[in-house]
Design a protein around this motif. Structure first.
Motif, PDB file in Angstrom:
ATOM      1  N   ARG A 147       0.821  -1.206   0.000  1.00  0.00           N
ATOM      2  CA  ARG A 147       0.000   0.000   0.000  1.00  0.00           C
ATOM      3  C   ARG A 147       0.859   1.261   0.000  1.00  0.00           C
ATOM      4  N   PHE A 148       2.099   1.134   0.471  1.00  0.00           N
ATOM      5  CA  PHE A 148       3.050   2.242   0.397  1.00  0.00           C
ATOM      6  C   PHE A 148       3.814   2.247  -0.935  1.00  0.00           C
ATOM      7  N   GLY A 149       3.567   1.242  -1.766  1.00  0.00           N
ATOM      8  CA  GLY A 149       4.251   1.156  -3.057  1.00  0.00           C
ATOM      9  C   GLY A 149       5.631   0.542  -2.989  1.00  0.00           C
ATOM     10  N   LEU A 150       5.886  -0.249  -1.948  1.00  0.00           N
ATOM     11  CA  LEU A 150       7.235  -0.749  -1.694  1.00  0.00           C
ATOM     12  C   LEU A 150       7.433  -2.223  -2.033  1.00  0.00           C
ATOM     13  N   ARG A 151       6.360  -2.976  -2.186  1.00  0.00           N
ATOM     14  CA  ARG A 151       6.498  -4.425  -2.345  1.00  0.00           C
ATOM     15  C   ARG A 151       6.998  -4.793  -3.736  1.00  0.00           C
ATOM     16  N   PHE A 152       7.926  -5.728  -3.785  1.00  0.00           N
ATOM     17  CA  PHE A 152       8.405  -6.247  -5.059  1.00  0.00           C
ATOM     18  C   PHE A 152       8.680  -7.745  -4.910  1.00  0.00           C
ATOM     19  N   LYS A 153       8.761  -8.435  -6.032  1.00  0.00           N
ATOM     20  CA  LYS A 153       9.018  -9.873  -6.007  1.00  0.00           C
ATOM     21  C   LYS A 153      10.469 -10.143  -6.368  1.00  0.00           C
ATOM     22  N   LEU A 154      11.113 -10.941  -5.553  1.00  0.00           N
ATOM     23  CA  LEU A 154      12.501 -11.311  -5.810  1.00  0.00           C
ATOM     24  C   LEU A 154      12.576 -12.255  -7.000  1.00  0.00           C
ATOM     25  N   PRO A 155      13.614 -12.140  -7.833  1.00  0.00           N
ATOM     26  CA  PRO A 155      13.804 -13.122  -8.895  1.00  0.00           C
ATOM     27  C   PRO A 155      14.156 -14.485  -8.298  1.00  0.00           C
ATOM     28  N   GLU A 156      13.789 -15.543  -9.006  1.00  0.00           N
ATOM     29  CA  GLU A 156      13.975 -16.898  -8.483  1.00  0.00           C
ATOM     30  C   GLU A 156      15.442 -17.226  -8.234  1.00  0.00           C
ATOM     31  N   ASP A 157      16.357 -16.706  -9.080  1.00  0.00           N
ATOM     32  CA  ASP A 157      17.764 -17.040  -8.869  1.00  0.00           C
ATOM     33  C   ASP A 157      18.299 -16.402  -7.593  1.00  0.00           C
ATOM     34  N   LEU A 158      17.760 -15.233  -7.211  1.00  0.00           N
ATOM     35  CA  LEU A 158      18.191 -14.611  -5.958  1.00  0.00           C
ATOM     36  C   LEU A 158      17.591 -15.341  -4.755  1.00  0.00           C
ATOM     37  N   ILE A 159      16.351 -15.794  -4.877  1.00  0.00           N
ATOM     38  CA  ILE A 159      15.751 -16.598  -3.811  1.00  0.00           C
ATOM     39  C   ILE A 159      16.599 -17.827  -3.551  1.00  0.00           C
ATOM     40  N   GLU A 160      17.104 -18.421  -4.631  1.00  0.00           N
ATOM     41  CA  GLU A 160      17.950 -19.612  -4.480  1.00  0.00           C
ATOM     42  C   GLU A 160      19.283 -19.258  -3.827  1.00  0.00           C
ATOM     43  N   VAL A 161      19.872 -18.124  -4.179  1.00  0.00           N
ATOM     44  CA  VAL A 161      21.119 -17.700  -3.540  1.00  0.00           C
ATOM     45  C   VAL A 161      20.898 -17.508  -2.039  1.00  0.00           C
ATOM     46  N   TYR A 162      19.826 -16.856  -1.671  1.00  0.00           N
ATOM     47  CA  TYR A 162      19.534 -16.666  -0.252  1.00  0.00           C
ATOM     48  C   TYR A 162      19.354 -18.019   0.442  1.00  0.00           C
ATOM     49  N   ARG A 163      18.731 -18.964  -0.261  1.00  0.00           N
ATOM     50  CA  ARG A 163      18.554 -20.299   0.310  1.00  0.00           C
ATOM     51  C   ARG A 163      19.924 -20.960   0.517  1.00  0.00           C
ATOM     52  N   GLN A 164      20.822 -20.757  -0.423  1.00  0.00           N
ATOM     53  CA  GLN A 164      22.182 -21.297  -0.282  1.00  0.00           C
ATOM     54  C   GLN A 164      22.907 -20.674   0.902  1.00  0.00           C
ATOM     55  N   PHE A 165      22.552 -19.451   1.241  1.00  0.00           N
ATOM     56  CA  PHE A 165      23.135 -18.779   2.396  1.00  0.00           C
ATOM     57  C   PHE A 165      22.496 -19.229   3.713  1.00  0.00           C
ATOM     58  N   GLY A 166      21.496 -20.100   3.625  1.00  0.00           N
ATOM     59  CA  GLY A 166      20.830 -20.584   4.833  1.00  0.00           C
ATOM     60  C   GLY A 166      19.569 -19.824   5.184  1.00  0.00           C
ATOM     61  N   ASN A 167      19.116 -18.965   4.262  1.00  0.00           N
ATOM     62  CA  ASN A 167      17.900 -18.191   4.515  1.00  0.00           C
ATOM     63  C   ASN A 167      16.819 -18.618   3.543  1.00  0.00           C
ATOM     64  N   ASP A 168      15.883 -19.400   4.040  1.00  0.00           N
ATOM     65  CA  ASP A 168      14.734 -19.819   3.246  1.00  0.00           C
ATOM     66  C   ASP A 168      13.608 -18.829   3.524  1.00  0.00           C
ATOM     67  N   LEU A 169      13.400 -17.904   2.592  1.00  0.00           N
ATOM     68  CA  LEU A 169      12.413 -16.846   2.817  1.00  0.00           C
ATOM     69  C   LEU A 169      11.014 -17.393   3.036  1.00  0.00           C
ATOM     70  N   ALA A 170      10.697 -18.515   2.392  1.00  0.00           N
ATOM     71  CA  ALA A 170       9.364 -19.082   2.575  1.00  0.00           C
ATOM     72  C   ALA A 170       9.132 -19.457   4.031  1.00  0.00           C
ATOM     73  N   LYS A 171      10.191 -19.895   4.713  1.00  0.00           N
ATOM     74  CA  LYS A 171      10.079 -20.232   6.133  1.00  0.00           C
ATOM     75  C   LYS A 171      10.194 -18.983   7.009  1.00  0.00           C
ATOM     76  N   THR A 172      11.127 -18.108   6.668  1.00  0.00           N
ATOM     77  CA  THR A 172      11.326 -16.893   7.464  1.00  0.00           C
ATOM     78  C   THR A 172      10.063 -16.053   7.519  1.00  0.00           C
ATOM     79  N   ASN A 173       9.363 -15.990   6.388  1.00  0.00           N
ATOM     80  CA  ASN A 173       8.171 -15.151   6.291  1.00  0.00           C
ATOM     81  C   ASN A 173       6.872 -15.943   6.357  1.00  0.00           C
ATOM     82  N   ASP A 174       6.980 -17.282   6.433  1.00  0.00           N
ATOM     83  CA  ASP A 174       5.791 -18.144   6.364  1.00  0.00           C
ATOM     84  C   ASP A 174       4.953 -17.769   5.148  1.00  0.00           C
ATOM     85  N   ASP A 175       5.647 -17.631   4.018  1.00  0.00           N
ATOM     86  CA  ASP A 175       5.005 -17.143   2.795  1.00  0.00           C
ATOM     87  C   ASP A 175       5.894 -17.535   1.620  1.00  0.00           C
TER      88      ASP A 175
END
Length: 225
Positions: A147-175
């Motif tokens: 609603r503030f105009g700030l939300r964006f979707k991460l590209p899949e390759d970056l989501i995978e990099v974060y997962r390789q770093f030990g951060n699974d955003l789907a779990k961190t955010n329950d989303d």
């Protein structure tokens, strides 16, 4: 030391192998490409800015209590910072810098909150780890950020990099949507009008929190921010 100096040192350490987690060149390239793509999209230009009416919100704090922007604004101005999450060291430095100026913010009669898509449990840990005296409010699916105009979707390759770093955003955010807010800070006056807005698609670049205080001075004096 200014916040940006800390962030520059952090980035230098990370990119040059002086960090507990040492990225590969391919991982660094993916991260840089994603940031540049978000900059090039010019989405930040569509975010709310000074003079706009801030959306009202009701979000849960780490203890599950509802925090209403209306109730906060009834007491005084509101400083809201949008926080990507506990996994982002740049964001944690940002919260720590805000905590340093929190007493001055509160001395101006203002409230300070962070807003993040992460779960309440992760927000509790963020508050403990960063020794915060202000709440991190959970924004499921980054709905308020949108609603503030700030939300964006991460590209899949970056989501995978974060997962390789030990951060699974789907779990961190329950989303599983892969959305985040662009880092942003807002000062909202008691009339609901945004007096200060700073949005940056490059999460390694942040303004110093001391910039908030002159805005709060002007609001307290009743002058245009």
């Amino acid at each position: 030391m200014k916040l940006q100096d800390r962030l520059d040192a952090l980035r230098d350490d990370f990119e040059n192998g002086r960090f507990p987690l040492v990225p590969t060149q391919a991982q660094l390239d993916t991260m840089r490409r994603a940031t540049q793509s978000l900059i090039d999209s010019r989405q930040a230009e569509n975010a709310l800015e000074a003079g706009d009416i801030a959306p009202k919100f009701m979000l849960r704090d780490p203890d599950g209590s509802i925090v209403s922007s209306g109730a906060l604004l009834a007491r005084g101005p509101l400083v809201a910072t949008f926080y990507r999450g506990i996994w982002c060291p740049y964001c944690n430095y940002d919260l720590q810098a805000l905590e340093e100026v929190r007493p001055a913010i509160e001395a101006h009669g203002a409230s300070l909150v962070a807003i993040s898509p992460q779960t309440q449990a992760n927000s509790r840990k963020s508050q403990r780890d960063n020794k915060l005296g202000f709440p991190i409010l959970s924004d499921p699916g980054a709905a308020v950020a949108d609603r503030f105009g700030l939300r964006f979707k991460l590209p899949e390759d970056l989501i995978e990099v974060y997962r390789q770093f030990g951060n699974d955003l789907a779990k961190t955010n329950d989303d599983s949507s892969g959305v985040l807010p662009m880092p942003a800070r807002y000062v909202i006056g008691t009339d609901g009008v945004i007096a200060y807005a700073e949005v940056n698609p490059d999460y390694t670049r942040r303004p110093d929190p001391s910039e908030l205080l002159p805005v709060l001075d002007r609001l307290r004096a009743g002058a245009p921010a």
